[in-house]
Write an enzyme that holds these catalytic residues in place. Structure first.
Site, PDB file in Angstrom:
ATOM      1  N   CYS A   1      13.474  32.582  16.787  1.00  0.00           N
ATOM      2  CA  CYS A   1      14.479  33.325  16.027  1.00  0.00           C
ATOM      3  C   CYS A   1      15.259  32.318  15.184  1.00  0.00           C
ATOM      4  O   CYS A   1      15.988  31.479  15.728  1.00  0.00           O
ATOM      5  CB  CYS A   1      15.407  34.049  16.990  1.00  0.00           C
ATOM      6  SG  CYS A   1      16.770  34.916  16.163  1.00  0.00           S
TER       7      CYS A   1
ATOM      8  N   ASP B   1      13.727  35.904  21.363  1.00  0.00           N
ATOM      9  CA  ASP B   1      14.167  36.424  20.062  1.00  0.00           C
ATOM     10  C   ASP B   1      15.200  37.523  20.329  1.00  0.00           C
ATOM     11  O   ASP B   1      15.369  37.979  21.467  1.00  0.00           O
ATOM     12  CB  ASP B   1      12.970  36.992  19.271  1.00  0.00           C
ATOM     13  CG  ASP B   1      13.373  37.468  17.878  1.00  0.00           C
ATOM     14  OD1 ASP B   1      14.265  36.867  17.258  1.00  0.00           O
ATOM     15  OD2 ASP B   1      12.791  38.468  17.399  1.00  0.00           O
TER      16      ASP B   1
ATOM     17  N   CYS C   1      12.611  34.677   8.913  1.00  0.00           N
ATOM     18  CA  CYS C   1      13.002  35.538  10.034  1.00  0.00           C
ATOM     19  C   CYS C   1      11.691  35.940  10.684  1.00  0.00           C
ATOM     20  O   CYS C   1      10.756  36.367   9.988  1.00  0.00           O
ATOM     21  CB  CYS C   1      13.751  36.769   9.546  1.00  0.00           C
ATOM     22  SG  CYS C   1      13.967  38.045  10.813  1.00  0.00           S
TER      23      CYS C   1
ATOM     24  N   THR D   1      17.736  32.915  13.209  1.00  0.00           N
ATOM     25  CA  THR D   1      19.172  33.213  13.239  1.00  0.00           C
ATOM     26  C   THR D   1      19.821  32.575  14.456  1.00  0.00           C
ATOM     27  O   THR D   1      20.944  32.077  14.387  1.00  0.00           O
ATOM     28  CB  THR D   1      19.375  34.751  13.256  1.00  0.00           C
ATOM     29  OG1 THR D   1      18.509  35.338  12.284  1.00  0.00           O
ATOM     30  CG2 THR D   1      20.804  35.126  12.957  1.00  0.00           C
TER      31      THR D   1
HETATM   32  N1  DGL Z   1      14.005  37.455  14.316  1.00  0.00           N
HETATM   33  C1  DGL Z   1      15.266  36.901  13.959  1.00  0.00           C
HETATM   34  C2  DGL Z   1      15.114  35.654  13.091  1.00  0.00           C
HETATM   35  O1  DGL Z   1      14.093  34.992  13.096  1.00  0.00           O
HETATM   36  C3  DGL Z   1      16.374  37.750  13.418  1.00  0.00           C
HETATM   37  C4  DGL Z   1      16.488  39.217  13.553  1.00  0.00           C
HETATM   38  C5  DGL Z   1      17.912  39.673  13.762  1.00  0.00           C
HETATM   39  O2  DGL Z   1      18.676  39.874  12.786  1.00  0.00           O
HETATM   40  O3  DGL Z   1      18.287  39.801  14.923  1.00  0.00           O
HETATM   41  O4  DGL Z   1      16.023  35.271  12.420  1.00  0.00           O
END
Ligand code: DGL
Length: 279
Positions: A84, A20, A199, A86
């Site tokens: 993650c 992540d 997220c 993103t």
């Molecule tokens: N934990 C990340 C996700 O699932 C994003 C956090 C970030 O903005 O870096 O999207």
């Protein structure tokens, strides 16, 4: 790149790598450990690049791909869980294309299960600004939720707030409410009944969200489903003892602070060291 925890991992078992941008992937790691207690884990936090939510797409994809060049070479994992949204909605396909021998299990917004469960037909997806912009996310809506009204809510601040919260800092109710309020829609006598936590940082704050929500909704956290998927891909190793030498976390900044170290210990992870050339 070197990893210097001091122990020598058992050679009979490869680790599960969980990735992540920060500490959000721990929400997935904790489920994965429950389902696969016999496995050794390596947690990678690209905190030098955190938050991923505001990155421009080409730059972030390049960063993730070159980071995985090093990670796979250094740790030789059995499977990689990209915990993650993103990162995976942007780079999942490119990772699979570049490393065809590796199994990648990814986190994507749980739009399909939300569309199956909603009764009001009003679903919100709470995510980073990056995830709500992705073609991947739009495609999920088109493929699985075209019959619903899906509101995409890209939060600028919530990933940082969740990091601060889990480290024990105080976050004001007003600040949290400002981020989650756009998820709540009332329309022709119907109300949003599901908010997808898209997220991996956000489930840490689910209790705060529940307390502040203008009305009760189902906060959908896909962590357990992702862990199940990883277990399916790996297969079970019931007769094998938990290996020595894994279960450590590496931060790309090389400098997790005291509170972060303590948090990792709480999740049963030692701190490994990233070499200066990791990126
Ligand atoms: N934990 C990340 C996700 O699932 C994003 C956090 C970030 O903005 O870096 O999207």
């Amino acid at each position: 790149m070197t990893e210097t925890t001091g122990d020598s991992p058992s050679l009979t078992q490869k680790p599960v790598l969980v990735f992540d941008s920060g500490i959000g992937g721990l929400t997935v790691l904790r489920e994965a450990r429950v389902l696969m207690p016999e496995r050794g884990f390596i947690y990678i936090a690209d905190d030098a690049g955190f938050p991923y939510g505001g990155w421009e797409e080409a730059g972030l994809k390049d960063r993730i791909l070159s980071l995985f060049d090093r990670l796979l070479e250094t740790y030789n994992p059995e499977v990689c869980i990209i915990a993650c949204n993103t990162a995976f909605t942007l780079a999942g396909a490119a990772l699979r294309a570049r490393f065809p021998e590796m199994t990648f299990v990814g986190t994507v917004p749980a739009i399909k299960p939300a569309a199956e469960r909603t009764r009001s037909g009003l679903v919100s997806v709470l995510a980073t600004p990056g995830t709500v912009k992705r073609a991947y996310t739009r495609d999920l809506i088109q493929s699985f939720a075209s019959q619903c009204h899906v509101r995409l809510v890209g939060s600028e601040n919530l990933a940082r707030m969740a990091e601060a919260w889990i480290r024990g800092e105080t976050i004001s109710d007003e600040a949290v409410l400002a981020e989650i309020s756009p998820c709540f829609i009332e329309e022709e006598g119907r109300r949003t009944d599901i908010v997808v936590l898209a997220c991996t940082h956000y489930p840490f704050m689910a209790n705060v969200f529940r307390r502040l929500a203008p009305w009760p909704v189902d906060w959908l956290d896909p962590a357990e489903a992702i862990a199940r998927q990883a277990k399916r891909k790996i297969g079970s190793m019931e007769s094998v003892d938990h290996p020595e030498g894994f279960d450590f976390a590496v931060f790309t900044s090389g400098q997790p602070d005291f509170t972060t170290r303590r948090l990792m210990q709480g999740f049963g992870l030692k701190i490994g060291q990233a070499s200066p050339g990791m990126l």
